[in-house]
Motif scaffolding. Structure first.
Motif, mmCIF file in Angstrom:
data_model
loop_
_atom_site.group_PDB
_atom_site.id
_atom_site.type_symbol
_atom_site.label_atom_id
_atom_site.label_comp_id
_atom_site.label_asym_id
_atom_site.label_seq_id
_atom_site.Cartn_x
_atom_site.Cartn_y
_atom_site.Cartn_z
ATOM 1 N N LYS A 4 40.997 37.014 36.444
ATOM 2 C CA LYS A 4 40.530 37.581 35.184
ATOM 3 C C LYS A 4 41.696 37.920 34.254
ATOM 4 C CE LYS A 4 36.561 39.574 37.595
ATOM 5 N NZ LYS A 4 35.867 40.822 37.981
ATOM 6 N N HIS A 55 39.779 30.626 29.650
ATOM 7 C CA HIS A 55 40.043 30.822 31.073
ATOM 8 C C HIS A 55 41.026 29.780 31.601
ATOM 9 C CE1 HIS A 55 36.941 33.840 31.249
ATOM 10 N NE2 HIS A 55 36.017 32.990 30.840
ATOM 11 N N GLY A 77 38.710 31.447 36.722
ATOM 12 C CA GLY A 77 39.213 32.348 35.699
ATOM 13 C C GLY A 77 38.210 33.416 35.305
ATOM 14 N N ARG A 78 36.947 33.069 35.333
ATOM 15 C CA ARG A 78 35.897 34.009 34.919
ATOM 16 C C ARG A 78 35.658 35.098 35.954
ATOM 17 N NH1 ARG A 78 30.869 30.897 32.911
ATOM 18 N NH2 ARG A 78 32.261 30.631 31.124
#
Length: 263
Positions: free
Chosen positions: A225, A177, A220-221
């Motif tokens: 994405k 990420h 990022g998670r």
């Protein structure tokens, strides 16, 4: 987290003069800071907004002490946090100290974690690192990078997570990420996780370094994405320089007080 179980390769391939690198304290360091399309004020605002969104970010790996944290991070290599948590609940109920884990043994550990990818090698490493902690450190998880990385199954990213979460150090573990965000946003471009780590630590304002690791992973998670970034819910939309950005309008974020970053 995404980290190979075996130790990093001792050598680094020679690169072109433009991408030349040098070794410092056993890690890859970019020869020159890359040019990025952000001012210092913009970078400060990026991390200020992430801080307001998640003032006290926490690891999503379930753990009760520094030892169970270490084990969970080792098990998270090439696995999801949710998958690791599902397996470790019963494992940690049976053994949450190096003494108990070593006594449990590799075979029993393997049975507990057989739903996790690469579980055979991971069980071997967990049993071995538990014994190593007893033999070398009196059963305590060391607050020392070199000592951590000398443990079976522990690489740089795992050591960074343990130093950050368990001991409050300003380390930054670059998983998939963070690697994606560093390059996609042109915030800390790099060809390797080590380069992205080095370049992020160059630009992140000091007051934000303690929690930057979790802010970036969670962003990022859940927002930026891999396949399709959720720009419509992103609090950084008006600051982001990514080519894939779909909106310049930031998501609502309350409260968002002006002023200096947290001290």
């Amino acid at each position: 987290m995404s980290e190979k179980i075996d130790k990093p390769a001792p050598g680094v391939k020679r690169q072109s003069a433009k991408a030349a690198a040098k070794s410092r304290k056993g890690r890859l360091v970019a020869a020159r800071p890359p040019k990025i399309p952000y001012s210092a004020d913009e970078i400060g605002e990026i991390f200020r907004r992430l801080a307001v969104q998640r003032p006290e970010p926490q690891s999503e790996l379930e753990h009760t002490n520094s030892f169970t944290l270490l084990v969970a991070v080792v098990l998270s290599a090439q696995a999801t946090d949710a998958g690791v948590n599902k397996a470790t609940r019963a494992l940690f109920a049976a053994a949450d100290t190096p003494q108990a884990m070593a006594a449990l043994g590799e075979d029993a550990i393997r049975e507990h974690i057989k739903t996790i990818g690469l579980f055979r090698n991971k069980a071997k490493n967990v049993a071995a690192l538990s014994q190593a902690l007893l033999d070398r450190h009196g059963g305590a998880v060391p607050n020392d990078r070199a000592a951590l990385e000398a443990l079976p199954g522990v690489g740089r990213k795992t050591a960074n997570v343990v130093l950050n979460v368990a001991f409050g150090e300003e380390t930054l573990a670059v998983d998939t990420h963070i690697f994606r965000i560093g390059n996609r946003l042109h915030l800390a471009p790099g060809k390797t996780p080590d380069e992205v780590e080095e370049n992020l630590l160059r630009v992140i304002p000091p007051p934000y370094r303690r929690h930057a690791h979790h802010w970036l992973i969670l962003h990022g998670r859940y927002v930026c994405k891999a396949r399709k970034p959720e720009c419509g819910i992103c609090v950084l939309a008006h600051l982001c320089k990514a080519e894939v950005k779909t909106t310049d309008v930031p998501a609502e974020l309350e409260p968002l007080p002006p002023g200096p970053p947290p001290g």
